[in-house]
Design a protein around this motif. Structure first.
Motif, short mmCIF file in Angstrom:
data_model
loop_
_atom_site.label_atom_id
_atom_site.label_comp_id
_atom_site.label_asym_id
_atom_site.label_seq_id
_atom_site.Cartn_x
_atom_site.Cartn_y
_atom_site.Cartn_z
N HIS A 180 -24.45 -30.20 -14.71
CA HIS A 180 -26.48 -30.18 -15.46
C HIS A 180 -26.62 -31.30 -15.20
O HIS A 180 -28.34 -30.87 -15.21
CB HIS A 180 -26.06 -29.88 -16.17
CG HIS A 180 -25.17 -28.41 -17.60
ND1 HIS A 180 -26.37 -27.36 -17.33
CD2 HIS A 180 -24.01 -28.02 -17.07
CE1 HIS A 180 -25.38 -26.44 -17.15
NE2 HIS A 180 -24.54 -26.52 -17.47
N ASP A 220 -26.12 -22.37 -16.77
CA ASP A 220 -24.92 -21.27 -17.33
C ASP A 220 -25.74 -20.66 -17.87
O ASP A 220 -26.91 -19.66 -18.39
CB ASP A 220 -24.47 -22.17 -19.27
CG ASP A 220 -24.12 -23.61 -18.43
OD1 ASP A 220 -23.13 -23.60 -17.61
OD2 ASP A 220 -24.13 -24.10 -19.68
N GLU A 260 -14.98 -21.72 -16.26
CA GLU A 260 -16.31 -21.20 -16.85
C GLU A 260 -16.90 -19.39 -15.62
O GLU A 260 -17.93 -20.31 -15.31
CB GLU A 260 -17.05 -22.56 -16.77
CG GLU A 260 -16.40 -23.44 -18.13
CD GLU A 260 -17.93 -24.86 -18.24
OE1 GLU A 260 -18.81 -24.71 -17.44
OE2 GLU A 260 -17.30 -25.46 -19.02
N TRP A 269 -19.75 -18.35 -16.41
CA TRP A 269 -20.84 -18.70 -16.82
C TRP A 269 -21.68 -19.64 -15.79
O TRP A 269 -22.82 -19.17 -16.14
CB TRP A 269 -20.96 -18.66 -17.96
CG TRP A 269 -20.89 -19.60 -18.65
CD1 TRP A 269 -21.39 -20.61 -19.27
CD2 TRP A 269 -19.65 -19.82 -19.58
NE1 TRP A 269 -19.98 -22.07 -19.49
CE2 TRP A 269 -19.11 -21.52 -19.96
CE3 TRP A 269 -18.11 -19.43 -19.86
CZ2 TRP A 269 -18.38 -21.99 -20.54
CZ3 TRP A 269 -17.47 -19.82 -20.61
CH2 TRP A 269 -17.01 -21.56 -20.57
N HIS A 270 -20.99 -20.72 -15.41
CA HIS A 270 -21.64 -21.60 -14.97
C HIS A 270 -21.73 -21.77 -13.76
O HIS A 270 -20.68 -21.54 -12.50
CB HIS A 270 -20.47 -23.15 -15.73
CG HIS A 270 -21.06 -24.11 -14.63
ND1 HIS A 270 -21.96 -25.14 -15.59
CD2 HIS A 270 -21.58 -24.95 -13.80
CE1 HIS A 270 -22.30 -25.90 -14.60
NE2 HIS A 270 -21.77 -25.65 -13.59
ZN LIG Z 1 -22.58 -25.14 -17.80
#
Ligand SMILES: [Zn+2]
Length: 154
Positions: free
Chosen positions: A85, A92, A138, A140-141
Motif C-alpha cells: 500500500h 483493497d 488476501e 481483496w488485495h
Molecule cells: Zn491490502
C-alpha cells in the motif's frame, strides 16, 4: 522494501471525509476497471488505497497497545516499509453484502469478475493462496503492476 509513493492523486473521499489516494495511473486504471465492472453488473468499491510508512507504523503501535502480540499482528499487517500500500498502486476491494477484508470475498461475483478481467486493466492479485511472501491469502488485495518495469516485478 517499498518506499512511499511520490506522486498521488485523490480517487475519492469516503463518508468519514478521509481521502483515498493512489498514483495517477492507478487512479485511471481503477476508474476504468470499476466502471467496466458496473456495466457488467458487478459493484466494486475501494476499502483502502495508499497508506504511508508512518500510518502503517501507527496501526502496528495501536495493535501492540491493544495487547496483540507480534505474531498475531504480522499475520495480517505488513511491517512498515513492507506494505504494498506504500506504493500507491495497491487497492483493497470490497463489494456489497460481503464483509470487508475477509476471505469470504473469494466467494463473491466481484472476485470472479476480477479473476477474469482485472489483468486487462493491469491489476493482479498480490497474495494468492500459498503465496511465496508468506502473507495470509488476501483475495481483496490487488495491485496495479502494468507500468512497473519487468525487472522489478516479483
Ligand atoms: Zn491490502
Amino acid at each position: 522494501m517499498y518506499a512511499d509513493a511520490e506522486q498521488l492523486a485523490v480517487v475519492e473521499v469516503d463518508a468519514a471525509g478521509r481521502e483515498l489516494l493512489l498514483t495517477p495511473p492507478t487512479v485511471l486504471a481503477w476508474q476504468s476497471m470499476s466502471e467496466r465492472a458496473r456495466r457488467d453488473g458487478v459493484e466494486l468499491f475501494l476499502v483502502s488505497a495508499f497508506r504511508s510508512f508512518d500510518r502503517q507504523l501507527e496501526i502496528i503501535k495501536r495493535k501492540l497497545i491493544a495487547g496483540q502480540d507480534w505474531e498475531e499482528i504480522f499475520r495480517v499487517s505488513a511491517p512498515p516499509g513492507c506494505s504494498e500500500h506504500h506504493t500507491g498502486r495497491a487497492v483493497d476491494i470490497g463489494t456489497p453484502n460481503c464483509k470487508v477484508l475477509d476471505e469470504e470475498f473469494e466467494q463473491t461475483e466481484a472476485f470472479d469478475w476480477l479473476v477474469r478481467f482485472a489483468g486487462e486493466f493491469g491489476f493482479r492479485l498480490s497474495y494468492p493462496r500459498g503465496n511465496s511472501c508468506g502473507y495470509a491469502y488476501e483475495p481483496w488485495h490487488w495491485c496495479f503492476v502494468k507500468d512497473i518495469p519487468s525487472a522489478l516485478r516479483y
